[in-house]
Motif scaffolding. Structure first.
Motif, PDB file in Angstrom:
ATOM      1  N   ILE A  47      13.509 -80.153  -4.446  1.00 33.78           N
ATOM      2  CA  ILE A  47      14.757 -79.403  -4.581  1.00 33.78           C
ATOM      3  C   ILE A  47      15.437 -79.748  -5.906  1.00 33.78           C
ATOM      4  N   SER A  48      15.517 -81.041  -6.208  1.00 33.65           N
ATOM      5  CA  SER A  48      16.154 -81.494  -7.449  1.00 33.65           C
ATOM      6  C   SER A  48      15.424 -80.946  -8.673  1.00 33.65           C
ATOM      7  N   PHE A  49      14.098 -80.986  -8.636  1.00 28.68           N
ATOM      8  CA  PHE A  49      13.313 -80.495  -9.767  1.00 28.68           C
ATOM      9  C   PHE A  49      13.522 -78.996  -9.978  1.00 28.68           C
ATOM     10  N   LEU A  50      13.448 -78.215  -8.907  1.00 25.48           N
ATOM     11  CA  LEU A  50      13.534 -76.759  -9.030  1.00 25.48           C
ATOM     12  C   LEU A  50      14.927 -76.289  -9.423  1.00 25.48           C
ATOM     13  N   ARG A  51      15.932 -77.084  -9.133  1.00 32.36           N
ATOM     14  CA  ARG A  51      17.291 -76.741  -9.553  1.00 32.36           C
ATOM     15  C   ARG A  51      17.472 -76.888 -11.062  1.00 32.36           C
ATOM     16  N   ASN A  52      16.628 -77.691 -11.673  1.00 32.91           N
ATOM     17  CA  ASN A  52      16.818 -78.008 -13.091  1.00 32.91           C
ATOM     18  C   ASN A  52      15.653 -77.602 -13.990  1.00 32.91           C
ATOM     19  N   ASN A  53      14.611 -77.042 -13.409  1.00 30.50           N
ATOM     20  CA  ASN A  53      13.419 -76.713 -14.194  1.00 30.50           C
ATOM     21  C   ASN A  53      12.815 -75.396 -13.724  1.00 30.50           C
ATOM     22  N   LYS A  54      12.085 -74.759 -14.622  1.00 31.07           N
ATOM     23  CA  LYS A  54      11.375 -73.530 -14.284  1.00 31.07           C
ATOM     24  C   LYS A  54       9.880 -73.737 -14.482  1.00 31.07           C
ATOM     25  N   VAL A  55       9.115 -73.276 -13.509  1.00 36.09           N
ATOM     26  CA  VAL A  55       7.657 -73.275 -13.633  1.00 36.09           C
ATOM     27  C   VAL A  55       7.158 -71.888 -13.254  1.00 36.09           C
ATOM     28  N   ASP A  56       5.885 -71.642 -13.523  1.00 30.17           N
ATOM     29  CA  ASP A  56       5.299 -70.326 -13.238  1.00 30.17           C
ATOM     30  C   ASP A  56       4.523 -70.296 -11.929  1.00 30.17           C
ATOM     31  N   LEU A  64       5.389 -82.974   3.978  1.00 26.71           N
ATOM     32  CA  LEU A  64       5.752 -83.953   2.969  1.00 26.71           C
ATOM     33  C   LEU A  64       6.329 -85.196   3.637  1.00 26.71           C
ATOM     34  N   ALA A  65       6.488 -86.252   2.850  1.00 27.98           N
ATOM     35  CA  ALA A  65       6.894 -87.541   3.409  1.00 27.98           C
ATOM     36  C   ALA A  65       8.227 -87.474   4.153  1.00 27.98           C
ATOM     37  N   ASP A  66       9.139 -86.619   3.678  1.00 26.17           N
ATOM     38  CA  ASP A  66      10.464 -86.567   4.297  1.00 26.17           C
ATOM     39  C   ASP A  66      10.708 -85.285   5.078  1.00 26.17           C
ATOM     40  N   GLY A  67       9.654 -84.549   5.404  1.00 26.49           N
ATOM     41  CA  GLY A  67       9.847 -83.380   6.253  1.00 26.49           C
ATOM     42  C   GLY A  67       9.005 -82.180   5.878  1.00 26.49           C
ATOM     43  N   ASP A  68       9.392 -81.043   6.427  1.00 27.25           N
ATOM     44  CA  ASP A  68       8.686 -79.780   6.262  1.00 27.25           C
ATOM     45  C   ASP A  68       9.062 -79.135   4.935  1.00 27.25           C
ATOM     46  N   CYS A  69       8.067 -78.645   4.189  1.00 28.22           N
ATOM     47  CA  CYS A  69       8.342 -78.073   2.870  1.00 28.22           C
ATOM     48  C   CYS A  69       9.260 -76.862   2.928  1.00 28.22           C
ATOM     49  N   PHE A  70       9.328 -76.179   4.074  1.00 30.06           N
ATOM     50  CA  PHE A  70      10.153 -74.982   4.160  1.00 30.06           C
ATOM     51  C   PHE A  70      11.644 -75.293   4.056  1.00 30.06           C
ATOM     52  N   GLU A  71      11.989 -76.561   4.245  1.00 26.40           N
ATOM     53  CA  GLU A  71      13.380 -76.975   4.061  1.00 26.40           C
ATOM     54  C   GLU A  71      13.815 -76.751   2.611  1.00 26.40           C
ATOM     55  N   ILE A  72      12.870 -76.814   1.693  1.00 24.74           N
ATOM     56  CA  ILE A  72      13.168 -76.594   0.269  1.00 24.74           C
ATOM     57  C   ILE A  72      13.837 -75.245   0.063  1.00 24.74           C
ATOM     58  N   PHE A  73      13.327 -74.219   0.735  1.00 29.30           N
ATOM     59  CA  PHE A  73      13.801 -72.856   0.507  1.00 29.30           C
ATOM     60  C   PHE A  73      15.180 -72.609   1.109  1.00 29.30           C
ATOM     61  N   ASN A  74      15.659 -73.540   1.937  1.00 33.39           N
ATOM     62  CA  ASN A  74      17.009 -73.432   2.477  1.00 33.39           C
ATOM     63  C   ASN A  74      18.053 -73.973   1.506  1.00 33.39           C
ATOM     64  N   HIS A  75      17.590 -74.664   0.469  1.00 32.30           N
ATOM     65  CA  HIS A  75      18.521 -75.304  -0.467  1.00 32.30           C
ATOM     66  C   HIS A  75      18.438 -74.761  -1.885  1.00 32.30           C
ATOM     67  N   VAL A  76      17.341 -74.127  -2.217  1.00 32.30           N
ATOM     68  CA  VAL A  76      17.190 -73.592  -3.564  1.00 32.30           C
ATOM     69  C   VAL A  76      16.437 -72.267  -3.491  1.00 32.30           C
ATOM     70  N   SER A  77      16.896 -71.292  -4.276  1.00 31.60           N
ATOM     71  CA  SER A  77      16.242 -69.987  -4.299  1.00 31.60           C
ATOM     72  C   SER A  77      14.966 -70.078  -5.128  1.00 31.60           C
ATOM     73  N   VAL A  78      13.838 -69.723  -4.509  1.00 29.26           N
ATOM     74  CA  VAL A  78      12.543 -69.830  -5.170  1.00 29.26           C
ATOM     75  C   VAL A  78      11.906 -68.453  -5.268  1.00 29.26           C
ATOM     76  N   SER A  79      11.763 -67.964  -6.500  1.00 24.28           N
ATOM     77  CA  SER A  79      11.066 -66.696  -6.732  1.00 24.28           C
ATOM     78  C   SER A  79       9.701 -66.929  -7.361  1.00 24.28           C
ATOM     79  N   THR A  80       9.412 -68.192  -7.677  1.00 22.19           N
ATOM     80  CA  THR A  80       8.135 -68.569  -8.286  1.00 22.19           C
ATOM     81  C   THR A  80       6.989 -68.376  -7.294  1.00 22.19           C
ATOM     82  N   PRO A  81       5.863 -67.807  -7.711  1.00 18.59           N
ATOM     83  CA  PRO A  81       4.706 -67.704  -6.814  1.00 18.59           C
ATOM     84  C   PRO A  81       4.258 -69.073  -6.292  1.00 18.59           C
ATOM     85  N   VAL A  82       3.864 -69.106  -5.022  1.00 16.88           N
ATOM     86  CA  VAL A  82       3.470 -70.352  -4.360  1.00 16.88           C
ATOM     87  C   VAL A  82       2.067 -70.213  -3.782  1.00 16.88           C
ATOM     88  N   ILE A  83       1.252 -71.236  -4.007  1.00 21.73           N
ATOM     89  CA  ILE A  83      -0.014 -71.386  -3.290  1.00 21.73           C
ATOM     90  C   ILE A  83       0.151 -72.588  -2.378  1.00 21.73           C
TER      91      ILE A  83
END
Length: 257
Positions: A47-56, A64-83
């Motif tokens: 979450i911290s990384f995506l708030r401050n950086n852009k990737v393709d 993940l170690a601290d929970g389900d990855c889908f929690e990420i999308f509840n805190h930061v808007s992600v339009s980047t393609p995901v595999i």
């Protein structure tokens, strides 16, 4: 391949060191022109990384170690393609296909990764709209009933969901009908079952029936734009798909959930 391929920056979200190193090695081999941006290991770090950086492109592990990855999308808007990298079962696979670039089943095979990257590049080039990752999280984390406990006299046993041909209601009771042509009364309503069963396998065909796709022997047009279903084993009731359900039913039969 895409023209700007040499400018693609990617993020790997993976908490297992060996899995991360192997994935990075394979990407470097298959696409040496890709630019590795960062590795994150937790939901919080990502979450911290995506708030401050852009990737393709994001290579995202589900657990993940601290929970389900889908929690990420509840805190930061992600339009980047995901595999996604995952070990989920068949129920989840259809959701991944509809709501992401691709998924890779662990342990990841190089050929599968190559195919996923090609799919990503085709998507990137066509500038398609982004996927709804929050919706995907809701689908994946939904609890799906895989078996049913049956009581017969003083004994208990269970039946796997995949071995159930259909459920139907009769005289205010709900019956489970198995592929070996046995039926049992169960303590669920059809409304409850509709929420609990895997949607790629089961469909509420009518008000009084939920069917397994493998139980359908024949589908035929019927009066007033309805469909008539025949089952194997046979259902004790005539099952008609109503006009308002027909479009969704045919999409389901065609594998679109």
């Amino acid at each position: 391949m895409i023209q700007s391929q040499q400018h693609i920056k990617y993020l790997i979200v993976e908490d297992e060191r060996l899995a991360y190193e192997e994935l990075k090695r394979m990407i470097s081999k298959l696409r040496p022109e890709y630019i590795f941006s960062e590795r994150t290991e937790t939901v919080e770090q990502t979450i911290s990384f995506l708030r401050n950086n852009k990737v393709d492109l994001i290579m995202l592990d589900i657990r993940l170690a601290d929970g389900d990855c889908f929690e990420i999308f509840n805190h930061v808007s992600v339009s980047t393609p995901v595999i996604f990298t995952t070990a989920y079962d068949e129920h989840a696979v259809q959701a991944f296909k509809l709501n992401s670039i691709d998924y890779l089943l662990k342990p990841i095979e190089e050929n599968d990764l190559r195919d996923a990257l090609i799919k990503y590049e085709q998507f990137y080039q066509s500038k398609q709209t982004s996927f709804d990752y929050r919706q995907l999280g809701e689908v994946i984390t939904q609890k799906v009933k895989s078996r049913f406990l049956i009581q017969k006299g003083d004994s208990y046993f269970y039946i796997e969901a995949k071995d159930i041909a259909f459920f139907y209601s009769e005289d205010k009771a709900v019956f489970l009908h198995s592929f070996d042509n046995k039926r049992y009364i169960i303590d669920y309503t059809l409304d409850e079952l509709e929420k609990l069963l895997g949607k790629s396998i089961f469909f509420r065909a009518s008000r009084n029936c939920i069917t397994n796709i493998k139980a359908i022997r024949d589908i035929s047009k019927y009066f007033n734009s309805r469909l008539k279903l025949s089952f194997q084993p046979e259902c004790p009731h005539e099952i008609l798909v109503s006009r308002i359900r027909v479009a969704d039913f045919l999409k389901w039969v065609d594998g679109i959930v």
